[in-house]
Motif scaffolding. Structure first.
Motif, short mmCIF file in Angstrom:
data_model
loop_
_atom_site.label_atom_id
_atom_site.label_comp_id
_atom_site.label_asym_id
_atom_site.label_seq_id
_atom_site.Cartn_x
_atom_site.Cartn_y
_atom_site.Cartn_z
N ALA A 1 1.09 -0.83 0.65
CA ALA A 1 -0.12 -0.35 -0.05
C ALA A 1 0.36 1.14 0.00
CB ALA A 1 -0.99 0.24 0.82
N ARG A 2 1.78 1.06 0.55
CA ARG A 2 2.87 2.32 1.25
C ARG A 2 3.23 2.44 -0.91
NH1 ARG A 2 5.26 0.79 6.61
NH2 ARG A 2 3.67 2.23 8.34
N ILE A 3 4.01 1.95 -1.08
CA ILE A 3 4.75 1.83 -2.57
C ILE A 3 3.43 2.58 -3.24
CG2 ILE A 3 5.48 0.37 -4.18
CD1 ILE A 3 6.73 -1.59 -2.31
N MET A 4 2.72 1.53 -3.41
CA MET A 4 1.52 2.06 -4.35
C MET A 4 1.25 4.04 -3.98
SD MET A 4 0.96 0.35 -6.33
CE MET A 4 1.33 -1.97 -6.27
N GLU A 5 1.39 4.22 -3.06
CA GLU A 5 1.11 5.24 -3.26
C GLU A 5 1.88 6.58 -3.05
OE1 GLU A 5 -0.84 8.33 0.66
OE2 GLU A 5 0.85 6.40 1.88
N ARG A 6 3.27 5.67 -3.37
CA ARG A 6 4.42 6.70 -3.58
C ARG A 6 4.61 6.71 -5.44
NH1 ARG A 6 7.08 3.80 1.04
NH2 ARG A 6 7.96 2.46 -0.99
N LEU A 7 3.70 5.49 -6.03
CA LEU A 7 3.37 5.88 -7.04
C LEU A 7 2.96 6.97 -8.00
CD1 LEU A 7 4.42 2.11 -7.91
CD2 LEU A 7 5.93 4.09 -8.47
N GLY A 8 1.91 7.52 -7.03
CA GLY A 8 0.76 8.16 -7.21
C GLY A 8 -0.81 7.43 -7.63
N ALA A 9 -0.79 6.37 -6.73
CA ALA A 9 -1.99 5.45 -6.47
C ALA A 9 -3.16 6.70 -6.32
CB ALA A 9 -2.16 4.47 -6.14
N ASP A 10 -4.73 6.47 -6.38
CA ASP A 10 -5.66 7.78 -6.42
C ASP A 10 -6.15 6.76 -4.47
OD1 ASP A 10 -5.87 9.96 -8.02
OD2 ASP A 10 -5.44 7.73 -9.15
N ALA A 11 -6.00 5.51 -5.07
CA ALA A 11 -7.06 4.81 -4.04
C ALA A 11 -5.83 3.00 -3.54
CB ALA A 11 -7.98 4.89 -3.63
N VAL A 12 -6.25 2.85 -2.27
CA VAL A 12 -5.65 1.38 -2.47
C VAL A 12 -7.40 0.06 -2.05
CG1 VAL A 12 -3.74 1.64 -2.83
CG2 VAL A 12 -4.98 1.71 -0.44
N VAL A 13 -6.96 -1.14 -2.98
CA VAL A 13 -7.51 -1.80 -2.44
C VAL A 13 -7.12 -2.63 -1.34
CG1 VAL A 13 -9.40 -3.21 -3.13
CG2 VAL A 13 -9.66 -1.86 -3.89
N ALA A 14 -7.66 -2.64 0.26
CA ALA A 14 -6.60 -3.84 0.41
C ALA A 14 -7.69 -5.71 0.91
CB ALA A 14 -6.39 -3.32 2.24
N GLU A 15 -7.39 -5.76 0.12
CA GLU A 15 -8.20 -7.74 0.29
C GLU A 15 -7.17 -8.38 1.06
OE1 GLU A 15 -9.32 -9.33 -3.28
OE2 GLU A 15 -7.31 -10.13 -3.56
N GLY A 16 -8.16 -8.70 2.23
CA GLY A 16 -8.00 -9.85 3.23
C GLY A 16 -7.78 -11.19 2.21
N THR A 17 -7.59 -12.16 2.86
CA THR A 17 -7.49 -13.58 2.91
C THR A 17 -8.86 -14.00 2.37
OG1 THR A 17 -5.78 -15.61 2.79
CG2 THR A 17 -6.94 -14.37 5.17
N GLU A 18 -9.50 -13.75 2.91
CA GLU A 18 -11.07 -13.86 2.69
C GLU A 18 -11.43 -14.64 1.48
OE1 GLU A 18 -11.20 -12.06 6.33
OE2 GLU A 18 -10.04 -12.30 4.54
N SER A 19 -11.04 -13.57 0.74
CA SER A 19 -11.09 -13.02 -0.81
C SER A 19 -11.09 -14.49 -1.41
CB SER A 19 -10.49 -12.82 -1.00
OG SER A 19 -10.99 -10.92 -0.70
N GLY A 20 -11.33 -14.54 -2.75
CA GLY A 20 -11.64 -15.57 -3.60
C GLY A 20 -10.43 -15.46 -4.87
#
Length: 312
Positions: free
Chosen positions: A123-142
């Protein structure tokens, strides 16, 4: 409901549909966007021109914005990255890699870039790259997963970055949505619940397998070689688990699953195919239109918010 995500994306409800391979095509994406959320077309391993055709079909189905999930490990990622610019896509989510090589061009084109992350470091790397938001996806996902649960990952990502955070993994109703907001999310990404929708162009057998799923039906294969995938138990997962325990090579295991997701999604083979679904599948009891899914979630979420206010 106004949140940082609705303001960022210009949508009515802070609900994004996951960019699921073989599932997230134009009909589902358009239905979610038309209902007030943000629908996504899943790029997966599709060539750029296939995504272009899907986007143009989606524009005929709705005037609302439709985004694209770019799978960065795809051999066609460069083409898809170009097509989203040419077709005027306003929102891109990314997974399975770093979007750094595309960021400058996407930002110049006015595209909102939202990577999917499975750790605070990502998440921190993506913010530094200029991402507008992030999706924090937990292990419960398919599908392909990380290790941290949504309950633990989401608040840590919220504390680590200043950009909006979208919660994903284990969310299928207003209760899960409200829980994500309480953990600091500004929106949610929903996958499995939308697979069991009227508009999802997948086999009825796939949808019905989700509806019939119990809480213990979820399993993870591929952890041995660092490629964990969550799906519903069947003959294929049992054979995979057996071979994995025997120490078979990654190539042998990959051959077993070759084309298995398409087999389940399109052909309805839920016995030998890969039925990707999140742990929340056991909660899903019916198949209904995307609009009803979203409106039910929002209604329940608002009711819970009012009840919570009574305790203050």
């Amino acid at each position: 409901m106004n949140t940082r995500v609705t303001e960022l994306l210009g949508i009515r409800y802070p609900i994004i549909q996951g960019g699921m391979a073989w599932v997230a095509e134009q009909h589902l994406a358009a239905a979610v966007s038309e209902a007030g959320g943000l629908g996504l077309i899943g790029g997966a391993s599709a060539p750029g021109e296939v995504i272009r055709d899907m986007l143009r079909d989606a524009k005929r189905l709705t005037d609302a914005p439709v985004g694209v999930n770019v799978m960065l490990m795809s051999p066609h990622a460069d083409d898809v990255a170009r097509v989203v610019i040419e077709e005027g896509v306003k929102v891109v989510t990314t997974g399975a890699g770093m979007p750094s090589k595309y960021m400058e061009d996407w930002k110049k084109a006015g595209i909102k870039v939202i990577p999917v992350v499975a750790s605070v470091a990502q998440a921190r790397i993506m913010e530094r790259l200029g991402a507008d938001a992030v999706v924090a996806e937990g292990t419960e996902s398919g599908g392909h997963i990380g290790e941290a649960t949504t309950m633990t990952l989401l608040p840590q990502v919220v504390d680590a970055v200043k950009i909006p955070v979208i919660g994903a993994g284990g969310i299928a109703d207003g209760r899960g949505m409200m829980a994500a907001f309480m953990l600091g999310a500004s929106g949610v990404q929903i996958g499995t619940r939308f697979v069991a929708s009227t508009e999802a162009v997948v086999s009825e057998a796939y949808k019905n397998r989700i509806v019939k799923a119990k809480d213990i039906d979820s399993t993870v294969t591929g952890r041995t070689y660092g490629h964990p995938v969550r799906s519903l138990r069947n003959d294929m997962t049992r054979e995979y688990t057996r071979l994995e325990a025997e120490g078979k090579s990654f190539e042998e295991l990959e051959y077993l699953t070759l084309g298995s997701l398409r087999k389940a999604v399109q052909e309805g083979d839920v016995i030998r195919g890969t039925v990707m679904a999140g742990q929340i599948a056991g909660l899903i009891q019916d198949i209904k239109p995307c609009r009803e899914i979203i409106e039910d979630m929002m209604r329940e979420c608002h009711e819970l918010a009012r009840k919570a206010a009574d305790f203050v």
